[in-house]
Design an enzyme around this catalytic site. Structure first.
Site, PDB file in Angstrom:
ATOM      1  N   ASP A   1      10.429  -2.373  -7.852  1.00 46.42           N
ATOM      2  CA  ASP A   1       9.586  -3.519  -7.494  1.00 46.42           C
ATOM      3  C   ASP A   1       8.880  -4.085  -8.719  1.00 46.42           C
ATOM      4  O   ASP A   1       8.707  -5.308  -8.832  1.00 46.42           O
ATOM      5  CB  ASP A   1       8.555  -3.099  -6.446  1.00 46.42           C
TER       6      ASP A   1
ATOM      7  N   HIS B   1      10.985  -1.346  -2.225  1.00 41.25           N
ATOM      8  CA  HIS B   1       9.831  -0.508  -1.872  1.00 41.25           C
ATOM      9  C   HIS B   1       9.794   0.795  -2.663  1.00 41.25           C
ATOM     10  O   HIS B   1       9.236   1.785  -2.200  1.00 41.25           O
ATOM     11  CB  HIS B   1       9.791  -0.219  -0.370  1.00 41.25           C
TER      12      HIS B   1
ATOM     13  N   GLU C   1       3.328   2.713  -4.774  1.00 38.87           N
ATOM     14  CA  GLU C   1       3.646   3.090  -3.395  1.00 38.87           C
ATOM     15  C   GLU C   1       2.551   4.034  -2.928  1.00 38.87           C
ATOM     16  O   GLU C   1       2.099   4.901  -3.703  1.00 38.87           O
ATOM     17  CB  GLU C   1       5.016   3.759  -3.298  1.00 38.87           C
TER      18      GLU C   1
ATOM     19  N   ASP D   1       3.380  -1.593 -10.099  1.00 37.06           N
ATOM     20  CA  ASP D   1       3.544  -1.552  -8.648  1.00 37.06           C
ATOM     21  C   ASP D   1       3.289  -0.114  -8.193  1.00 37.06           C
ATOM     22  O   ASP D   1       3.651   0.848  -8.887  1.00 37.06           O
ATOM     23  CB  ASP D   1       4.960  -1.971  -8.235  1.00 37.06           C
TER      24      ASP D   1
END
Length: 596
Positions: A180, A175, A36, A34
């Site tokens: 995540d 987040h 960001e 994952d």
């Protein structure tokens, strides 16, 4: 860390062994990743955090987590969403230092991500930017898998938060990349357990199951039989003739057929295909005509399965209200007369732009209906800004209507012609905040200014086009001919094509003679005031026309009127915007910290 069995390369000419039937899921190592980021596209955003978990047979083999210096400021709304601040990434490594370690961590494994095109797209872009070949990772998207395995009665959507609640994951998504990724691991295990009920126990069966068309898709394939291979617009309709979905394509037949294959995994679209009973194609002469027709049809029918452009009348605008004590209001319908800026993509952007304008002009920000009689009666309520000295307080009689009118006229000039006062006020504040090392507040101030400048530039471009009674232009076509358009008050009134090596005048004359009649006082679209030039054209339609006019090789055949923009308008600040949001080297953007 990987299984001794390799993924089969494909069918061969000899009888295979039992191992060739597929790679058992229990033997595969998955790396669930994952990211960001600072935005939604690798073209204008960067990675701020990578989190990954390696699992095999339900056992966690290791994890990988690091913050990443994006090389550019983190937008405030991203900080609010993820909690990742500019200070947190100052000491973090750049992506070129992180990428080799991640690729080694994931080597030989199957990559898993929730909405994989987003995460894999950023990783591929980073590899391409820094000279790393992208390994041929097999990829599993848990969104695609969830759409196939779970029914709408079980989950209303396939967001990670929704699936985490459904499968009761040990870690709740928040987040942040590693959290995540860990939640996605539990979601993956829950989906694989569901797959067992369908008899899918190998990796090949998993991928085939996620991409296989539904029985409803296979049954409706005949709807594409009568669709021509030509550019245009297509409408999916149900048995009652209600328009379910509107789209456009350069090849109608190919695009419509894709809705009935396994490549179409969107749940809403599959649901739409199940309701559709016919596909109505509309062949268009040019790609611009198809683009404009799509916008008009979506606005007219508001199909339940279209998400974009359904409600152009709900766009946000800034409007300078009337009366002796005008203020700047955020409105969704700007048909009232007065100075306007917009449209904005969201109300939040409109609020940011209004804040930038208030930095330059001391207009009142209260929402009370202020009249001379109310002020003279002493019943007008003073707001906090008046007490802080940030407002001239006309509500208390400290400013006369004539004195306040100077502020209103300045705001009107800024919104219509000259944005320099807003830019100057914002730059002073940004420099002061930067000097005080308050970089996040300075970035927020910059974003407010950018929101105002972008909207003002867009509005001035649209107003210039909308003021023209008629514009006739031509652009080279792929076959050696020309595409022709007639635009009246910003609205596409006619379009056609001209074959190669022919004289243009007869084609242009015929197109102009048969073009739609557009009145400057026509019905409003997108909130444009009636009676204003271009009232019959929507903002999105005019944007399409402007993009076409800015294409290579465009020739203007005739222009009725003056096609100009204000000399000190926002359009001249495009370069400033590009520089303000361009990635910079860490040494250039990090000021030296004072010694303590």
């Amino acid at each position: 860390m990987t299984s001794s069995r390799s993924l089969p390369d494909g069918p061969s000419g000899v009888q295979g062994t039992l191992d060739d039937l597929g790679t058992p899921l229990a033997d595969l190592a998955f790396v669930v990743v994952d990211l960001e980021t600072t935005g939604g596209s690798p073209a204008d955003a960067a990675i701020t955090e990578i989190g990954a978990v390696k699992v095999r047979g339900g056992e966690v083999l290791g994890d990988f987590a690091t913050l990443v210096d994006p090389g550019a400021p983190i937008p405030p709304f991203i900080t609010a969403l993820t909690g990742i601040t500019q200070q947190m990434v100052y000491a973090a490594p750049r992506i070129e230092a992180v990428l080799p370690a991640f690729l080694e961590f994931a080597r030989g494994c199957v990559l898993v991500a929730h909405n994989a095109p987003f995460d894999i797209g950023f990783l591929k872009a980073a590899c391409a930017a820094h000279g790393h070949p992208w390994p041929a990772f097999p990829v599993v998207d848990t969104v695609d898998l969830a759409r196939r395995v779970l029914s709408k009665d079980e989950v209303p959507n396939c967001k990670l938060e929704t699936l985490a609640r459904f499968f009761r994951t040990d870690v709740r998504p928040n987040h942040r990349a590693l959290a995540d990724a860990r939640a996605t691991v539990d979601v993956l295990h829950g989906l694989i357990e569901r797959l067992g009920a369908f008899g899918a126990t190998s990796f090949e069966e998993l991928r085939g199951f996620a991409k296989a068309p539904t029985p409803e898709q296979r049954r409706k394939r005949h709807l594409a039989d009568a669709v021509p291979s030509a550019p245009g617009v297509y409408l999916f309709e149900d048995a009652r003739g209600e328009v379910l979905y509107v789209g456009k394509s350069g090849d109608l037949r190919t695009r419509v057929r894709s809705y009935f294959t396994g490549s179409e995994t969107r749940r809403r679209v599959r649901e739409m295909v199940g309701l559709a009973e016919r596909v109505r194609p509309i062949v268009c002469a040019t790609g611009l005509e198809a683009e404009v027709r799509e916008l008009r049809l979506i606005a007219a029918h508001k199909p339940r399965y279209n998400r974009r452009s359904k409600f152009p009348e709900r766009a946000s605008w800034l409007r300078l209200t009337g009366g002796p004590f005008a203020r700047v209001a955020v409105v969704n319908d700007c048909r009232a007369e007065g100075a306007h800026v917009g449209p904005f993509a969201s109300r939040r952007r409109a609020e940011e732009a209004r804040a930038a304008l208030h930095e330059a002009v001391p207009l009142r920000q209260c929402t009370q209906r202020l009249t001379l009689r109310l002020i003279e009666s002493g019943k007008a309520a003073a707001c906090t800004l008046a007490e802080l000295g940030r407002c001239g307080a006309p509500c208390l009689g400290r400013e006369t209507p004539e004195e306040y009118a100077v502020h209103a006229e300045t705001a009107r000039a800024i919104m219509q012609d000259d944005v320099r006062p807003v830019v100057a006020a914002a730059q002073v504040r940004i420099e002061r905040l930067a000097a005080e090392l308050r970089y996040e507040e300075a970035a927020a101030q910059r974003d407010r200014l950018a929101a105002f400048v972008r909207a003002a530039a867009r509005g001035q471009r649209l107003a210039a086009l909308a003021a023209l009674p008629e514009l006739v232009a031509a652009r080279p076509a792929f076959d050696g001919g020309w595409e022709l358009i007639v635009v009246r008050y910003g609205r596409l009134a006619a379009t056609g094509t001209m074959p190669p090596r022919t004289h243009p005048r007869p084609y242009l004359d015929a197109l102009v003679a048969t073009a739609e009649t557009v009145s400057p006082g026509g019905p409003p679209a997108d909130g444009i005031p009636p009676g204003a030039p271009g009232a019959g054209a929507g903002a999105e339609e005019m944007e399409c026309v402007l993009r076409w006019l800015e294409g290579p090789g465009v020739r203007l055949a005739a222009v009725d009127g003056d096609w100009t923009c204000p000399a000190h308008g926002a359009g001249g600040l495009r370069q400033w915007l590009d520089n303000a949001y361009a990635p910079v080297e860490p040494e250039a953007r990090r000021p030296a910290r004072p010694l303590r």
